[in-house]
Scaffold this motif. Sequence first.
Motif, PDB file in Angstrom:
ATOM      1  N   UNK A  42       0.862  -1.176   0.000  1.00 33.92           N
ATOM      2  CA  UNK A  42       0.000   0.000   0.000  1.00 33.92           C
ATOM      3  C   UNK A  42       0.902   1.230   0.000  1.00 33.92           C
ATOM      4  N   UNK A  43       1.005   1.878  -1.154  1.00 31.27           N
ATOM      5  CA  UNK A  43       1.809   3.097  -1.269  1.00 31.27           C
ATOM      6  C   UNK A  43       0.974   4.265  -0.764  1.00 31.27           C
TER       7      UNK A  43
ATOM      8  N   UNK B 247       0.337   4.656   2.749  1.00 35.80           N
ATOM      9  CA  UNK B 247      -0.504   4.021   3.772  1.00 35.80           C
ATOM     10  C   UNK B 247      -0.873   4.943   4.929  1.00 35.80           C
ATOM     11  N   UNK B 248      -0.208   6.077   5.062  1.00 36.84           N
ATOM     12  CA  UNK B 248      -0.528   7.008   6.146  1.00 36.84           C
ATOM     13  C   UNK B 248      -1.567   8.052   5.742  1.00 36.84           C
ATOM     14  N   UNK B 249      -1.839   8.145   4.460  1.00 38.73           N
ATOM     15  CA  UNK B 249      -2.774   9.146   3.971  1.00 38.73           C
ATOM     16  C   UNK B 249      -4.221   8.749   4.169  1.00 38.73           C
ATOM     17  N   UNK B 250      -5.104   9.609   3.736  1.00 39.20           N
ATOM     18  CA  UNK B 250      -6.537   9.394   3.888  1.00 39.20           C
ATOM     19  C   UNK B 250      -6.983   8.095   3.219  1.00 39.20           C
ATOM     20  N   UNK B 251      -6.597   7.906   1.971  1.00 42.40           N
ATOM     21  CA  UNK B 251      -7.009   6.716   1.220  1.00 42.40           C
ATOM     22  C   UNK B 251      -6.210   5.489   1.636  1.00 42.40           C
ATOM     23  N   UNK B 252      -4.894   5.623   1.677  1.00 43.83           N
ATOM     24  CA  UNK B 252      -4.034   4.486   1.998  1.00 43.83           C
ATOM     25  C   UNK B 252      -4.312   3.895   3.361  1.00 43.83           C
ATOM     26  N   UNK B 253      -4.567   4.748   4.354  1.00 43.44           N
ATOM     27  CA  UNK B 253      -4.850   4.236   5.703  1.00 43.44           C
ATOM     28  C   UNK B 253      -6.176   3.492   5.732  1.00 43.44           C
ATOM     29  N   UNK B 254      -7.149   3.965   4.939  1.00 43.46           N
ATOM     30  CA  UNK B 254      -8.449   3.278   4.881  1.00 43.46           C
ATOM     31  C   UNK B 254      -8.305   1.915   4.206  1.00 43.46           C
ATOM     32  N   UNK B 255      -7.528   1.859   3.122  1.00 44.75           N
ATOM     33  CA  UNK B 255      -7.291   0.580   2.440  1.00 44.75           C
ATOM     34  C   UNK B 255      -6.583  -0.389   3.381  1.00 44.75           C
ATOM     35  N   UNK B 256      -5.588   0.091   4.091  1.00 42.94           N
ATOM     36  CA  UNK B 256      -4.852  -0.743   5.047  1.00 42.94           C
ATOM     37  C   UNK B 256      -5.791  -1.275   6.130  1.00 42.94           C
ATOM     38  N   UNK B 257      -6.645  -0.403   6.647  1.00 39.89           N
ATOM     39  CA  UNK B 257      -7.579  -0.770   7.708  1.00 39.89           C
ATOM     40  C   UNK B 257      -8.550  -1.858   7.240  1.00 39.89           C
ATOM     41  N   UNK B 258      -9.079  -1.705   6.040  1.00 39.80           N
ATOM     42  CA  UNK B 258     -10.031  -2.687   5.511  1.00 39.80           C
ATOM     43  C   UNK B 258      -9.341  -4.014   5.222  1.00 39.80           C
TER      44      UNK B 258
END
Length: 312
Positions: free
Chosen positions: A9-10, A12-23
Amino acid sequence: MEIGSKIYIAGHRGLVGSAITRVLEERGYQNLIYRTSSELDLRERDQVQRFFEENDIDYVFLAAAKVGGIVANNEYPADFIRDNLLIQTNVIDSAYRAGVKKLLFLGSTCIYPKFAPQPLKEEYLLTGELEPTNQPYAIAKIAGINMCQSYNRQYGTKFISVMPTNMYGPNDNFDLKTSHVLPALIRKFHEAKEAEALTVEVWGTGKPKREFLHSDDLAEACLFLMEHYEDSEIVNIGVGEDISIKDLAFLIKDVVGYEGDVVFNTSAPDGTPRKLVDVTKINGLGWKATIPLEQGIRAVYEAFQAEQVVRQ
């Protein structure tokens, strides 16, 4: 994707990346890879190539990007086109060379023509002039989409591109100079409430309409498409309905509990008049957004307040 697939996940700390990581974590994926910008500068080709060579990556969610609202786009145009071109070029090319099975590239609906018919259909891309204040970012993102399509055609890769509408959610950017309108308004109304200010200024006339998608909904859509979509053509991700900036401002005012007045600075730019996406394609594939706007804003404001308490 299998549970044991190695997924990068490139951003991963941003708004989108963190959500993808969480899911992904909620669904049981455990072989997730991410690096902070200090550990891996995606603008540096050698670093990115080495990273892909040393890690046997199966899937990539390319959510890393330099993003911002009207103010940031006006003040840092060179940064927006340079950084985004470098990031996406390095990641896409290195993913191809490393034999990645599939890559999902995040575009944005703000790269559609400024006066395209509403709602925005996927085929409207590149059919008219771009919003001037957003042009450097838009050109970079369009290049990323075309790069994915070109690699698919020439090299047989499976690189897909999605077009999410305006997003909001946990880990949003609340900086008034660089944030988008929704988090900026949350902060403005919160600070005005704390300071007992008589008025809050909102840029523009309040007439433009925007669609807002919670980042958790976007993450679910990205996973759905990674598992079920392989076409080179772009796919819109949105909720299918919009709201005027004026109505959004008053909705956030109510959620925050601010009791002063709202003043619209009509000398400030409005940006694109309307930006509603046609979600027929993704709905037809079997995915729909589920988080109502007011519910999402309340959750984001609660998280914002909690973060302010931590900082104090």
